[in-house]
Scaffold this motif. Sequence first.
Motif, short mmCIF file in Angstrom:
data_model
loop_
_atom_site.label_atom_id
_atom_site.label_comp_id
_atom_site.label_asym_id
_atom_site.label_seq_id
_atom_site.Cartn_x
_atom_site.Cartn_y
_atom_site.Cartn_z
N VAL A 93 0.84 -1.19 0.00
CA VAL A 93 0.00 0.00 0.00
C VAL A 93 0.88 1.25 0.00
O VAL A 93 0.63 2.22 -0.73
CB VAL A 93 -0.94 0.01 1.22
N MET A 94 1.93 1.22 0.80
CA MET A 94 2.85 2.35 0.85
C MET A 94 3.49 2.62 -0.51
O MET A 94 3.59 3.77 -0.95
CB MET A 94 3.93 2.07 1.89
N SER A 95 3.91 1.57 -1.22
CA SER A 95 4.54 1.74 -2.52
C SER A 95 3.60 2.40 -3.52
O SER A 95 4.00 3.26 -4.32
CB SER A 95 5.02 0.39 -3.06
N LEU A 96 2.34 1.99 -3.47
CA LEU A 96 1.35 2.60 -4.35
C LEU A 96 1.21 4.09 -4.07
O LEU A 96 1.16 4.92 -4.99
CB LEU A 96 0.00 1.90 -4.16
N LEU A 97 1.19 4.46 -2.79
CA LEU A 97 1.07 5.86 -2.42
C LEU A 97 2.31 6.66 -2.80
O LEU A 97 2.22 7.82 -3.21
CB LEU A 97 0.80 5.97 -0.92
N VAL A 98 3.49 6.05 -2.67
CA VAL A 98 4.73 6.73 -3.06
C VAL A 98 4.72 7.02 -4.55
O VAL A 98 5.12 8.11 -4.99
CB VAL A 98 5.96 5.88 -2.68
N LYS A 99 4.28 6.05 -5.34
CA LYS A 99 4.22 6.26 -6.79
C LYS A 99 3.29 7.42 -7.13
O LYS A 99 3.59 8.24 -8.01
CB LYS A 99 3.73 4.98 -7.47
N ALA B 43 2.48 10.01 -5.07
CA ALA B 43 3.06 11.27 -4.61
C ALA B 43 4.23 11.70 -5.49
O ALA B 43 4.44 12.89 -5.74
CB ALA B 43 3.54 11.13 -3.16
N GLY B 44 5.00 10.73 -6.00
CA GLY B 44 6.18 11.02 -6.79
C GLY B 44 5.90 11.52 -8.18
O GLY B 44 6.85 11.86 -8.91
N GLN B 45 4.65 11.60 -8.56
CA GLN B 45 4.33 12.17 -9.87
C GLN B 45 4.72 13.64 -9.95
O GLN B 45 4.96 14.16 -11.03
CB GLN B 45 2.83 12.00 -10.15
N ARG B 46 4.80 14.32 -8.76
CA ARG B 46 5.20 15.72 -8.77
C ARG B 46 6.26 16.04 -7.73
O ARG B 46 7.17 16.83 -7.98
CB ARG B 46 3.98 16.63 -8.52
#
Length: 296
Positions: A21-27, A29-32
Amino acid sequence: MTLSVPAGLRYMAYGTFWFSVMSLLVKMAGQRLPSMEIVLVRAVVTLALSWALVRRARLDPWGNRKGLLILRGVLGCLALSCFYFSIVHLPLAEATVIQYTNPVFAAIIAAVLLGERFGRRELAGVAAGMVGVVLIARPSFLFAGSAPIDPQHVTIAVAGALFSATAYVTVRMLRTTDHPLVVVFYFAFVTVPLVVPFALLGWLWPTPLEWGILIGIGTTTQIAQVYMTRGLQLEPAGRATAVGYLQIVFAAILGIVVLGERPDAWSVAGAIVIIGGTVLLSLRRRQELAAPAADR
């Protein structure tokens, strides 16, 4: 022969779900946002939660083996920074498959530093997990037809896997002296001051939605860290970290539910191999379970 799942492996499985779940959220957030900014916010959230949990449990937050706790924090900080960088700059599949080379590093380091035996069952389970990860991710550096990825980014991702493996082994070394909550607290306590200068260099103020995602990253990570720290303290490093391959299966499920993705035949085959390897690692003979009790 009886089939059972030891408590340590169950904790590791719970931890891998929350890390997916954390990895999905990092991806997202990392869009910007820059990756080091994500690392900092996550560490701040983890630090606050860890402090509250340590005080609630009435534990000494400074622990017993301070030098080793600080080392674990530094290694965790380096591993996290490299991993988040790879998630943001590489396709998620490639970043994940490289990160999950860490059980091999962990088994080797644990054998050298802790004298842990790496038997045929562990070897087979790790090998099955790695094969399954490759089948699911099909990284471009092994499968033709995909655009090449930046070798410098790959090097950073591999460094993250190595730092993760070393951090796992330090957790094993702390298993008899320090509580899992204290170990997690030190990870955040050391990470925040180390990351602040790098995060401020390229700081972008998050939007309200991004703040929610960042807080979610910190919260899910805290849950995952506690579960996985406990699991690593109960199981040998090679066996415990190999269960982390389940994160790929959880990620596939989240992809179906959240992103509407549908796994192809390669992904299904990889999931089967991963689950098979994890079950192999969980097998126990009744006499193997009874032996430690007899020793006591």
